[in-house]
Each structure stands twice: as structure tokens, then as C-alpha cells.
Write a protein that holds these residues in place. Structure first.
Motif, PDB file in Angstrom:
ATOM      1  N   UNK A  31      34.068  48.388  36.119  1.00  0.00           N
ATOM      2  CA  UNK A  31      34.278  47.645  34.891  1.00  0.00           C
ATOM      3  C   UNK A  31      34.458  46.164  35.165  1.00  0.00           C
ATOM      4  N   UNK A  32      35.383  45.533  34.438  1.00  0.00           N
ATOM      5  CA  UNK A  32      35.503  44.087  34.459  1.00  0.00           C
ATOM      6  C   UNK A  32      36.959  43.631  34.549  1.00  0.00           C
ATOM      7  N   UNK A  33      37.149  42.462  35.126  1.00  0.00           N
ATOM      8  CA  UNK A  33      38.445  41.799  35.095  1.00  0.00           C
ATOM      9  C   UNK A  33      38.241  40.455  34.417  1.00  0.00           C
ATOM     10  N   UNK A  34      39.171  40.109  33.516  1.00  0.00           N
ATOM     11  CA  UNK A  34      39.074  38.874  32.746  1.00  0.00           C
ATOM     12  C   UNK A  34      40.405  38.140  32.791  1.00  0.00           C
ATOM     13  N   UNK A  35      40.364  36.855  33.101  1.00  0.00           N
ATOM     14  CA  UNK A  35      41.568  36.038  33.044  1.00  0.00           C
ATOM     15  C   UNK A  35      41.831  35.641  31.605  1.00  0.00           C
ATOM     16  N   UNK A  36      43.041  35.924  31.120  1.00  0.00           N
ATOM     17  CA  UNK A  36      43.394  35.658  29.720  1.00  0.00           C
ATOM     18  C   UNK A  36      44.218  34.380  29.638  1.00  0.00           C
ATOM     19  N   UNK A  37      43.729  33.418  28.854  1.00  0.00           N
ATOM     20  CA  UNK A  37      44.369  32.108  28.789  1.00  0.00           C
ATOM     21  C   UNK A  37      45.102  31.842  27.493  1.00  0.00           C
ATOM     22  N   UNK A  38      44.843  32.659  26.471  1.00  0.00           N
ATOM     23  CA  UNK A  38      45.375  32.361  25.149  1.00  0.00           C
ATOM     24  C   UNK A  38      44.378  31.597  24.308  1.00  0.00           C
ATOM     25  N   UNK A  61      47.808  34.695  34.300  1.00  0.00           N
ATOM     26  CA  UNK A  61      48.080  33.972  35.540  1.00  0.00           C
ATOM     27  C   UNK A  61      48.777  32.642  35.244  1.00  0.00           C
ATOM     28  N   UNK A  62      50.010  32.693  34.731  1.00  0.00           N
ATOM     29  CA  UNK A  62      50.691  31.446  34.348  1.00  0.00           C
ATOM     30  C   UNK A  62      51.038  30.570  35.552  1.00  0.00           C
ATOM     31  N   UNK A  63      50.861  29.263  35.354  1.00  0.00           N
ATOM     32  CA  UNK A  63      51.304  28.254  36.312  1.00  0.00           C
ATOM     33  C   UNK A  63      51.943  27.149  35.475  1.00  0.00           C
ATOM     34  N   UNK A  64      53.270  27.181  35.355  1.00  0.00           N
ATOM     35  CA  UNK A  64      53.971  26.235  34.479  1.00  0.00           C
ATOM     36  C   UNK A  64      53.318  26.208  33.099  1.00  0.00           C
ATOM     37  N   UNK A  65      53.027  27.385  32.556  1.00  0.00           N
ATOM     38  CA  UNK A  65      52.221  27.446  31.345  1.00  0.00           C
ATOM     39  C   UNK A  65      53.011  27.131  30.089  1.00  0.00           C
ATOM     40  N   UNK A  66      52.336  26.507  29.136  1.00  0.00           N
ATOM     41  CA  UNK A  66      52.906  26.264  27.816  1.00  0.00           C
ATOM     42  C   UNK A  66      53.234  27.617  27.186  1.00  0.00           C
ATOM     43  N   UNK A  67      54.475  27.803  26.711  1.00  0.00           N
ATOM     44  CA  UNK A  67      54.860  29.105  26.122  1.00  0.00           C
ATOM     45  C   UNK A  67      53.949  29.549  24.989  1.00  0.00           C
ATOM     46  N   UNK A  68      53.393  28.610  24.226  1.00  0.00           N
ATOM     47  CA  UNK A  68      52.511  28.981  23.112  1.00  0.00           C
ATOM     48  C   UNK A  68      51.229  29.615  23.637  1.00  0.00           C
ATOM     49  N   UNK A  69      50.718  29.107  24.763  1.00  0.00           N
ATOM     50  CA  UNK A  69      49.518  29.696  25.347  1.00  0.00           C
ATOM     51  C   UNK A  69      49.815  31.112  25.848  1.00  0.00           C
ATOM     52  N   UNK A  70      50.983  31.279  26.463  1.00  0.00           N
ATOM     53  CA  UNK A  70      51.371  32.594  26.973  1.00  0.00           C
ATOM     54  C   UNK A  70      51.511  33.597  25.832  1.00  0.00           C
ATOM     55  N   UNK A  71      52.167  33.198  24.760  1.00  0.00           N
ATOM     56  CA  UNK A  71      52.391  34.117  23.642  1.00  0.00           C
ATOM     57  C   UNK A  71      51.082  34.499  22.960  1.00  0.00           C
ATOM     58  N   UNK A  72      50.169  33.538  22.838  1.00  0.00           N
ATOM     59  CA  UNK A  72      48.864  33.859  22.235  1.00  0.00           C
ATOM     60  C   UNK A  72      48.103  34.850  23.104  1.00  0.00           C
ATOM     61  N   UNK A  91      50.101  40.946  35.288  1.00  0.00           N
ATOM     62  CA  UNK A  91      50.623  39.580  35.278  1.00  0.00           C
ATOM     63  C   UNK A  91      50.791  39.122  36.718  1.00  0.00           C
ATOM     64  N   UNK A  92      50.188  37.996  37.034  1.00  0.00           N
ATOM     65  CA  UNK A  92      50.339  37.388  38.359  1.00  0.00           C
ATOM     66  C   UNK A  92      50.861  35.969  38.141  1.00  0.00           C
ATOM     67  N   UNK A  93      52.169  35.808  38.234  1.00  0.00           N
ATOM     68  CA  UNK A  93      52.766  34.486  38.029  1.00  0.00           C
ATOM     69  C   UNK A  93      52.519  33.649  39.281  1.00  0.00           C
ATOM     70  N   UNK A  94      51.655  32.653  39.159  1.00  0.00           N
ATOM     71  CA  UNK A  94      51.232  31.851  40.306  1.00  0.00           C
ATOM     72  C   UNK A  94      51.996  30.536  40.432  1.00  0.00           C
ATOM     73  N   UNK A  95      53.065  30.384  39.673  1.00  0.00           N
ATOM     74  CA  UNK A  95      53.808  29.125  39.692  1.00  0.00           C
ATOM     75  C   UNK A  95      54.355  28.809  41.079  1.00  0.00           C
ATOM     76  N   UNK A  96      55.001  29.788  41.709  1.00  0.00           N
ATOM     77  CA  UNK A  96      55.579  29.545  43.030  1.00  0.00           C
ATOM     78  C   UNK A  96      54.480  29.330  44.075  1.00  0.00           C
ATOM     79  N   UNK A  97      53.357  30.035  43.921  1.00  0.00           N
ATOM     80  CA  UNK A  97      52.219  29.847  44.830  1.00  0.00           C
ATOM     81  C   UNK A  97      51.688  28.422  44.720  1.00  0.00           C
TER      82      UNK A  97
END
Length: 265
Positions: A31-38, A61-72, A91-97
């Protein structure tokens, strides 16, 4: 500036879904993998993939992401999972990376170059993450770029969001993507949000970065394809056309194949 005609969303939806399914089955993947940005592009792409009946993994894949983008993004994922049993999420939180990377490289006093390089780094970390999930689950990375971004102004990161296995919506203008999004019942919060790449950790929009709206750039792209030049226009139209031509020229290195030095026989 005149907008193009409305697409037949039902027929285009059916065509893309069949194309995706045929490609995946021939490639013998799951199948497929898709990065979701909001944003609307990733929402439409993931919904098209879901209709194939094959496995679809939606990755945040949040990196210091705007909360509105995350919620959408999460609103869309939950809705998609409720509609399609073949959809899952991770969910792969890449902020620390990202912060580790920043601490491992030299910085520069040229803030414009620094900020752009770090923005592109975010996109490339996400590409690496999507290919990790694709590798362990036997999936294809589905691109989310549309026609004006990918082939008009080159508004993507080379080997970032431009690093994909296939591009289901890259022959659709941004307005086409919105029309398809409405047909697919993408959340209103996404359809009404100002487009943004979310790579700078602030509220700047795509229009802020490009200097023109997608409707304007679509008009310029079609005008360029008709052989028009800047001398054919005045006022705002001339400004937009010149913006388009400048970006199209500067970003040809993204759109064309990698140059290969061929050795004479």
C-alpha cells in the motif's frame, strides 16, 4: 486573471484511485504511506490512497509544529480512519531529532540562508522518516505535490517532500485539488486554511513566501504555456507573471533530471 474551468471531480477521483491501485499491485507492495501536514494536498492524497483498499499509513511528523496544523491533521486522520478500515496512523515527533541536528552542524551569520537550510532540513528528515516506515511495512511513499508546485514554481524541497515513489496529484492545479477535496469531503478546517508548508515554525503562508497566490500562479503558468511574455501584461498581472517566470527559472534544477556527465567512447 481568469480561472480555469472546474474539473469533473468524480471522474478524476476514479482515474487516480485506479492508477494508484494498479501501480501498487504491479509493484507488489502492500500500500502507501503519506505524510500528513494538516493541508489540503496531503488530505486529498491520503483519501485517494485509502480508496484503493490497500494499506494506508498516515504519518504525523511534527517539528516545532503550529498547534493548528497538528489539530487539522489529526482531525483528518480520525475522519479517514472512521471511513476506511485499511487506514492506520503513526506519530514520529522529530523535534528532538531536528534539535540534535542543529547542535551538530555549524551555523552562519546569514540568517536568510540559515533559516532556509533548516527549513529544508525539516522536509528531508520527514522524507527519511516516511521511507523508514515504507521500508518496514512494504509501502510506497505517495507524494503530495500539485502541478503548480512541482512543475510551475518548484515550491518543494529537493529530496524532501520532492523525494517520493509516485505523485498522484502532480497533474492537478491547486484549484483542482481543492475541488477534489470538496468532493472527497475533506474537513472544512483544512479547506478553509491558508496554504503553508509549515517548515519555518511560524505562521507564514505559501503566498507570503511566493509573493503570489496559487490562483495567480496557475494563471501565470497557463499564460506561459500559451507562449505569453511579461510584455503582454501590465499592473498586477505583469508582476505575477514575472514572479512565476523567476521562480520557474531558478528552480529548474528541481524539475529536471539530475545532470549526468557522459564519458565519450
Amino acid at each position: 486573471m481568469q480561472k480555469k474551468n472546474t474539473i469533473d471531480a468524480e471522474k478524476i477521483n476514479e482515474h487516480i484511485v485506479n492508477w494508484l491501485k494498479t501501480y501498487a499491485l504491479n509493484a507488489k507492495v502492500n500500500g502507501f504511506v503519506v505524510g500528513i501536514s494538516g493541508g489540503v494536498d496531503s488530505a486529498v492524497t491520503s483519501t485517494l490512497c485509502a480508496q484503493t483498499g490497500l494499506k494506508v499509513l498516515c504519518v504525523e511528523m511534527p517539528i516545532h509544529q503550529d498547534p493548528k496544523q497538528v489539530s487539522r491533521g489529526r482531525e483528518h486522520i480520525e475522519k479517514l480512519k472512521n471511513r476506511f478500515a485499511n487506514v492506520s496512523n503513526a506519530i514520529a515527533d522529530l523535534t528532538s531529532t531536528f534539535e540534535t541536528f542543529k547542535s551538530s552542524v555549524d551555523e552562519t551569520d546569514d540568517l536568510a540562508k540559515l533559516n532556509l537550510s533548516l527549513a529544508n532540513t525539516r522536509a528531508r528528515l520527514r522524507m527519511t522518516t516516511l521511507y523508514y516506515f515504507a521500508g518496514i511495512q512494504g509501502l510506497l511513499v505517495a507524494g503530495t505535490g500539485n502541478k503548480v508546485e512541482d512543475f510551475g514554481v518548484g515550491f518543494f524541497t529537493k529530496y524532501g517532500d520532492g523525494g517520493v515513489d509516485l505523485s498522484p496529484i502532480a497533474d492537478l492545479m491547486k484549484s483542482d485539488v481543492y475541488a477534489l477535496g470538496k468532493y472527497l469531503e475533506i474537513p472544512e478546517s483544512i479547506l478553509n486554511a491558508a496554504p503553508t508548508d509549515g517548515l519555518f515554525g511560524d505562521d507564514r503562508t505559501d503566498e507570503d513566501q511566493l509573493g503570489a497566490s496559487y490562483d495567480e500562479l496557475e494563471w501565470a503558468m497557463l499564460a506561459d504555456e500559451e507562449g505569453k511574455t511579461a510584455t503582454d501584461f501590465s499592473g498586477r498581472e505583469k508582476i505575477v507573471f514575472e514572479i512565476y517566470k523567476k521562480l520557474n527559472t531558478l528552480n529548474q534544477h528541481k524539475m529536471n533530471p539530475i545532470p549526468v556527465c557522459e564519458i565519450p567512447k
